[in-house]
Write an enzyme that holds these catalytic residues in place. Sequence first.
Site, PDB file in Angstrom:
ATOM      1  N   ASP A   1      24.307  14.711 -44.285  1.00  0.00           N
ATOM      2  CA  ASP A   1      25.214  14.247 -43.226  1.00  0.00           C
ATOM      3  C   ASP A   1      24.875  12.785 -42.982  1.00  0.00           C
ATOM      4  O   ASP A   1      23.897  12.246 -43.512  1.00  0.00           O
ATOM      5  CB  ASP A   1      24.997  15.065 -41.945  1.00  0.00           C
ATOM      6  CG  ASP A   1      25.895  14.596 -40.800  1.00  0.00           C
ATOM      7  OD1 ASP A   1      27.091  14.326 -41.042  1.00  0.00           O
ATOM      8  OD2 ASP A   1      25.407  14.470 -39.656  1.00  0.00           O
ATOM      9  N   SER A   2      25.678  12.139 -42.124  1.00  0.00           N
ATOM     10  CA  SER A   2      25.394  10.752 -41.773  1.00  0.00           C
ATOM     11  C   SER A   2      24.170  10.632 -40.859  1.00  0.00           C
ATOM     12  O   SER A   2      23.608   9.556 -40.739  1.00  0.00           O
ATOM     13  CB  SER A   2      26.609  10.157 -41.053  1.00  0.00           C
ATOM     14  OG  SER A   2      26.870  10.905 -39.888  1.00  0.00           O
ATOM     15  N   TYR A  15      29.601   7.455 -39.871  1.00  0.00           N
ATOM     16  CA  TYR A  15      30.502   7.358 -41.013  1.00  0.00           C
ATOM     17  C   TYR A  15      31.971   7.365 -40.562  1.00  0.00           C
ATOM     18  O   TYR A  15      32.847   6.896 -41.287  1.00  0.00           O
ATOM     19  CB  TYR A  15      30.318   8.583 -41.928  1.00  0.00           C
ATOM     20  CG  TYR A  15      29.170   8.549 -42.916  1.00  0.00           C
ATOM     21  CD1 TYR A  15      28.178   7.574 -42.872  1.00  0.00           C
ATOM     22  CD2 TYR A  15      29.087   9.522 -43.905  1.00  0.00           C
ATOM     23  CE1 TYR A  15      27.136   7.583 -43.800  1.00  0.00           C
ATOM     24  CE2 TYR A  15      28.055   9.532 -44.831  1.00  0.00           C
ATOM     25  CZ  TYR A  15      27.078   8.564 -44.772  1.00  0.00           C
ATOM     26  OH  TYR A  15      26.053   8.584 -45.689  1.00  0.00           O
ATOM     27  N   GLY A  16      32.201   7.974 -39.403  1.00  0.00           N
ATOM     28  CA  GLY A  16      33.548   8.389 -39.015  1.00  0.00           C
ATOM     29  C   GLY A  16      34.622   7.330 -38.896  1.00  0.00           C
ATOM     30  O   GLY A  16      35.807   7.636 -38.943  1.00  0.00           O
ATOM     31  N   CYS A  52      29.023  17.524 -43.170  1.00  0.00           N
ATOM     32  CA  CYS A  52      29.640  16.372 -42.516  1.00  0.00           C
ATOM     33  C   CYS A  52      31.153  16.530 -42.629  1.00  0.00           C
ATOM     34  O   CYS A  52      31.681  16.635 -43.752  1.00  0.00           O
ATOM     35  CB  CYS A  52      29.190  15.101 -43.247  1.00  0.00           C
ATOM     36  SG  CYS A  52      30.027  13.603 -42.686  1.00  0.00           S
ATOM     37  N   GLU A  84      23.675  10.883 -31.401  1.00  0.00           N
ATOM     38  CA  GLU A  84      22.571  10.209 -32.115  1.00  0.00           C
ATOM     39  C   GLU A  84      21.576   9.586 -31.132  1.00  0.00           C
ATOM     40  O   GLU A  84      20.424   9.351 -31.474  1.00  0.00           O
ATOM     41  CB  GLU A  84      23.117   9.136 -33.066  1.00  0.00           C
ATOM     42  CG  GLU A  84      23.823   9.701 -34.296  1.00  0.00           C
ATOM     43  CD  GLU A  84      22.870  10.339 -35.323  1.00  0.00           C
ATOM     44  OE1 GLU A  84      21.751   9.857 -35.500  1.00  0.00           O
ATOM     45  OE2 GLU A  84      23.284  11.348 -35.948  1.00  0.00           O
ATOM     46  N   CYS A 136      33.473  18.034 -36.430  1.00  0.00           N
ATOM     47  CA  CYS A 136      32.405  17.126 -36.841  1.00  0.00           C
ATOM     48  C   CYS A 136      31.098  17.847 -36.556  1.00  0.00           C
ATOM     49  O   CYS A 136      30.942  18.448 -35.486  1.00  0.00           O
ATOM     50  CB  CYS A 136      32.509  15.839 -36.028  1.00  0.00           C
ATOM     51  SG  CYS A 136      31.059  14.782 -36.099  1.00  0.00           S
ATOM     52  N   HIS A 177      28.307  16.903 -35.698  1.00  0.00           N
ATOM     53  CA  HIS A 177      27.524  16.445 -34.547  1.00  0.00           C
ATOM     54  C   HIS A 177      27.929  17.172 -33.256  1.00  0.00           C
ATOM     55  O   HIS A 177      27.130  17.295 -32.330  1.00  0.00           O
ATOM     56  CB  HIS A 177      27.740  14.946 -34.297  1.00  0.00           C
ATOM     57  CG  HIS A 177      26.926  14.044 -35.173  1.00  0.00           C
ATOM     58  ND1 HIS A 177      27.184  13.878 -36.510  1.00  0.00           N
ATOM     59  CD2 HIS A 177      25.863  13.240 -34.881  1.00  0.00           C
ATOM     60  CE1 HIS A 177      26.320  13.000 -37.014  1.00  0.00           C
ATOM     61  NE2 HIS A 177      25.506  12.595 -36.045  1.00  0.00           N
TER      62      HIS A 177
END
Length: 271
Positions: A10-11, A42-43, A73, A152, A186, A188
């Site tokens: 994933d990012s 990345y999005g 991801c 994050e 997503c 996240h």
Amino acid sequence: MDTRPIGVFDSGLGGLTAVRELARLMPEEDLVYFGDTGRVPYGGRSKEILVKYARQDVAFLRTFDPKAIVIACGTVSTTALDVLQAENSIPIFGVVEPAARAAAQLTKNGRVGLIGTKASIRSGAYERALAALRPGASVTSKACPLLVPLVENGRFQPGDVVAETVVSEYLTPVKAAGADTLILGCTHYPLMKPVIGAHMGPGVSLVDVGEQCARWVKKQLEWDGLRNERPGAGRHRYYVSDSVEDFSALASVFLGEDVAGEVEQIDITAY
Ligand code: DGL
């Protein structure tokens, strides 16, 4: 029987939502995770850049001779899955198909909400998958670019006023459209499940794409005879492209185990 590890990427932290479920469902499997924390998010990036990053992520994971790779991801799954599958001889799994299947089964009123990164929403991939599985279902989608940076930075707990305000702004139109099922498109976003769930209310089913993908991967590995049936707990290793400390601290909280000794920084641009 195949004892090689499963690669997951994933990012950043988001793919851990898939790792947690993979580890729960298949405790004996070795997992190698790469989080591209030096280049997250990345999005908002173009397809060209996303394909370039995804190829590097896969090339790094392939140095471990994995039996399969999980694109944990939404952004890469919606944008580069076909390219990666065409270029690699091992199974490459994305999150879109399993999430769409779950949403098609869960929705009673045929109104599905979808949240994701700009790139994922722009791709239309979840809508296409749902239209094939549940013709006539309506999808209300919303790109939520502020959610990944919040996660994050560890800002995903209930009571965090910033997180709650941002979630409320993004989800108010989705709720107003009458969705009874919401795809957290997503990986996240499941870290924000308590905040998102509180806003949407108990009548709305939340589809965690990482979790659904992990279940799908288990089934596929079983069908293909690729499961590791060796007794004992698998090893979980983590690699990141930025500071080990920040990732280790948040990952340990989220996974409920201390991962600090198993996290290493690498230079992803070398792949
Ligand atoms: N967690 C990823 C996704 O599912 C990437 C988010 C990002 O880096 O913007 O889309």
